[in-house]
Design an enzyme around this catalytic site. Sequence first.
Site, mmCIF file in Angstrom:
data_model
loop_
_atom_site.group_PDB
_atom_site.id
_atom_site.type_symbol
_atom_site.label_atom_id
_atom_site.label_comp_id
_atom_site.label_asym_id
_atom_site.label_seq_id
_atom_site.Cartn_x
_atom_site.Cartn_y
_atom_site.Cartn_z
ATOM 1 N N GLU A 256 0.881 -1.182 0.000
ATOM 2 C CA GLU A 256 0.000 0.000 0.000
ATOM 3 C C GLU A 256 0.905 1.214 0.000
ATOM 4 O O GLU A 256 1.558 1.524 0.993
ATOM 5 C CB GLU A 256 -0.917 -0.031 1.221
ATOM 6 N N CYS A 295 -1.401 8.914 3.401
ATOM 7 C CA CYS A 295 -1.315 8.247 2.103
ATOM 8 C C CYS A 295 -2.566 8.495 1.271
ATOM 9 O O CYS A 295 -2.552 8.327 0.054
ATOM 10 C CB CYS A 295 -1.097 6.751 2.295
#
Length: 592
Positions: A256, A295
């Site tokens: 990720e 993120c």
Amino acid sequence: MTPALENYALGRWVAGTGQQQELYDASTGDVIATASSDGLDYAEMMHYARTNGNKALRKMTFHERGRMIKALALHLDSKKEDFYTLSYRSGATRADSWIDIEGGIGNLFANASLRRKFPDKPFYVDGDPIALSKGGNFIGHHIMVPKEGVAVHINAYNFPIWGMLEKIAVNLLAGMPAIVKPAVPTAYLTEAVVREIIASKILPEGALQLVCGTGQGILDHVTYQDVVTFTGSAETGRKLKAHPRILAKAVPFNMEADSLNSAVLGPEAVPGTVEFDLFIKEVRKEMTAKAGQKCTAIRRIIVPENLLEDVQIALGKALAQTTIGHPQAEGVRMGALAGMAQVQKVRQQVQELAKNTPIVYGDLDNVQVIGGNCKVGAFMSPIVLLNSEPFRFTDTHEVEAFGPVATLMPYHDVDEAITLSNMGKGSLVCSVATSDPRTAQEFVLGAATHHGRILVLNEEVAKESTGHGSPLPLLIHGGPGRAGGGQEMGGVRGVEHFMQRVAIQGSPSMITAITEVYQQNAKQIEKDKHPFQHYFEELEIGQTYVTHKHTVTEADISNFANVSGDNFYAHVDATSLEGTLFTGGWRTATIF
């Protein structure tokens, strides 16, 4: 003397033996701890996890694991104020820390409740049986069992608590132990939480270990039964994914990575509409929450060309209300970045972007700070750049400044908005603010291939939406391409990542015995005793009771219709199906 963080390995707390890396208070620059993982025996740690934690967890049922996770969540929730106090040192305000601390604990609660989606067994029967023969005596099925290895979690510095808890919640429910390697700059927060977890004695021995230093060599001993997850930069993730051991042993690797997430303003969301206001609010929040170190933060602001100036003015006014400073100072809404190294890196990235896309809000060299010192603290002004030609100046879609930075750009029509959003080459999330269902459908179907999650913002969700930047435990978190190509969380989908799916073939009776779920055509068990005379524990899978045959007549159907009120013509009129594709058949039936 500066305290040294300890690693938790082989059932005990140990300090690293080699060079200590210093960890700093993000707001003051003070050294608050040191960390080292030198001297740890990773091969032995993995063996310990496999032979102790894995065996213990595999024996537990999903319901037992779920209740264990719930107990852990309740324990950590009772200690959360200690974590808040420590979290200020990372530069996070209380609102920022809430995402990290209570968001992480919330993941534990959510996965504990997820146990209801699984049987009270150590394994999971997946899907429906599949007939493999004409006579029905040879069938196939799928089951899932926990892998026999360990989950190795390599996490980022921005969410030292949430990043760990959202991952271990899933591997624990699946029945696998974990070794957690947080990023060093904020490892002191992860260590504090792990200390509470270990002290609670809720998890079985070997279910959780912690590496606070660099973790050099941690992947050298993984096998195909292990699972490695990574959260961080795309560049680092690619290097780890290409590790010789990962490739040689075919180790599952879930990545990720930070991505150039976008927010799109629909063409009908003009100033004065709820959607316009929601859009500005969401962009401001995503630029300033955790000082933009998320993120999922919005990096590209894509708006209709005729609304470009309106958005720039409105966003500037919203950002001007953001007070910056020490997270414990009164009135501060945005704290510091994680450290001066992060500030320098973001500055360099902004300078690169500014070569073709000028800064239209904020100042790289000046920032007003409350209760802190910008010379020693990692403070930075929110920065908005303007890319008036986003198809020409493509650095906007390539370079990510991992801080309170976003680039504004125009689009001509929805098709162009989709293209621009997809030019990020794969993102964790994008959002579209629109009141028009047709715009929403066109955008979602066009952008779905390039994003892991899409949020549609309008007036209907204004009060309840969790927002652009909030990954949720029961939805997947991940994305294609630049975002890493992986998936975390996602409810049952996330649990399956730590389990092995196997196809099984055999007779219905054998598949019934293996799955403990009755399969059609399996042998039936008949007993003389009436079912009401059995205790629940005495009942067997396949136990069957055959009653006397009884023919259902038209009179019975009419009587049932009078009692139930079901007088639908096709149910009561024997001639209603004449001239149709359907023929009688319902008039009489024999049941057992």
